[in-house]
Design a protein around this motif. Structure first.
Motif, PDB file in Angstrom:
ATOM      1  N   VAL A  98      56.635  43.279  55.680  1.00 40.69           N
ATOM      2  CA  VAL A  98      55.877  44.549  56.183  1.00 40.69           C
ATOM      3  C   VAL A  98      57.217  44.484  57.465  1.00 40.69           C
ATOM      4  N   GLY A  99      58.179  45.443  57.894  1.00 43.80           N
ATOM      5  CA  GLY A  99      58.622  45.414  58.991  1.00 43.80           C
ATOM      6  C   GLY A  99      59.862  44.923  59.233  1.00 43.80           C
ATOM      7  N   ARG A 100      60.608  43.932  60.215  1.00 45.40           N
ATOM      8  CA  ARG A 100      62.260  43.348  58.946  1.00 45.40           C
ATOM      9  C   ARG A 100      62.063  42.135  58.550  1.00 45.40           C
ATOM     10  N   SER A 101      62.714  41.657  57.408  1.00 44.81           N
ATOM     11  CA  SER A 101      62.953  41.052  56.878  1.00 44.81           C
ATOM     12  C   SER A 101      62.277  39.040  57.561  1.00 44.81           C
TER      13      SER A 101
ATOM     14  N   GLY B 278      51.440  49.650  62.183  1.00 46.17           N
ATOM     15  CA  GLY B 278      50.834  51.050  61.113  1.00 46.17           C
ATOM     16  C   GLY B 278      50.296  50.371  60.062  1.00 46.17           C
ATOM     17  N   ALA B 279      50.580  49.370  59.600  1.00 51.94           N
ATOM     18  CA  ALA B 279      50.335  48.669  58.632  1.00 51.94           C
ATOM     19  C   ALA B 279      48.888  47.793  58.312  1.00 51.94           C
ATOM     20  N   LEU B 280      48.610  47.387  60.008  1.00 49.20           N
ATOM     21  CA  LEU B 280      47.858  47.115  60.194  1.00 49.20           C
ATOM     22  C   LEU B 280      46.224  47.807  60.521  1.00 49.20           C
ATOM     23  N   SER B 281      47.009  48.759  60.261  1.00 43.99           N
ATOM     24  CA  SER B 281      46.049  50.164  61.308  1.00 43.99           C
ATOM     25  C   SER B 281      44.871  50.261  60.160  1.00 43.99           C
TER      26      SER B 281
ATOM     27  N   THR C 256      52.925  43.999  68.764  1.00 44.20           N
ATOM     28  CA  THR C 256      54.251  44.874  69.419  1.00 44.20           C
ATOM     29  C   THR C 256      54.732  46.072  69.052  1.00 44.20           C
ATOM     30  N   ASP C 257      54.681  45.328  67.449  1.00 40.92           N
ATOM     31  CA  ASP C 257      56.318  45.673  67.105  1.00 40.92           C
ATOM     32  C   ASP C 257      55.256  46.228  66.139  1.00 40.92           C
ATOM     33  N   PRO C 258      55.855  48.262  66.189  1.00 39.55           N
ATOM     34  CA  PRO C 258      55.105  49.270  65.669  1.00 39.55           C
ATOM     35  C   PRO C 258      55.015  49.792  64.046  1.00 39.55           C
TER      36      PRO C 258
END
Length: 108
Positions: A9-12, A56-59, A50-52
């Motif tokens: 999720v987010g950066r690799s 979003g994934a943890l919302s 802190t990472d957008p």
């Protein structure tokens, strides 16, 4: 669970979702592995993402993500909606929007 799979999720290589496959064939989130550079602990013991993209994934989690011990945090899962209550109003709106987008793309 019969097997597990991780999903970036987010950066690799940073935050990952660990999903387990049930014997019925369905998948469910078992846990989240959040990289330390993607979150911080607030003064009240809650995890602040802190990472957008990760936020979003943890919302889908309900309530605050609170500290248990060490590097372990806990939150409530999203609310389970009974099949008899579906489709929810939000699902109906999303379906209508998807239909409109498909019709618009087809008529171009």
């Amino acid at each position: 669970f019969t097997s597990f799979r991780t999903q970036d999720v987010g950066r690799s290589g940073h935050t990952e979702r660990v999903a387990g496959r049930r014997s019925s064939g369905g998948w469910a989130t078992q846990k989240w592995l959040v990289h330390k550079s993607d979150a911080r602990v607030a003064d009240n013991g809650r995890l602040v993402i802190t990472d957008p993209k990760v936020r979003g994934a943890l919302s889908q989690l309900r309530g605050p993500i609170t500290h248990v011990k060490g590097d372990i945090f806990e939150a409530k899962p999203r609310k389970n909606v009974a099949e008899t209550d579906k489709p929810t109003p939000a699902q109906r709106r999303a379906r209508q929007n998807n239909i409109k987008k498909a019709q618009k793309a087809r008529h171009k």
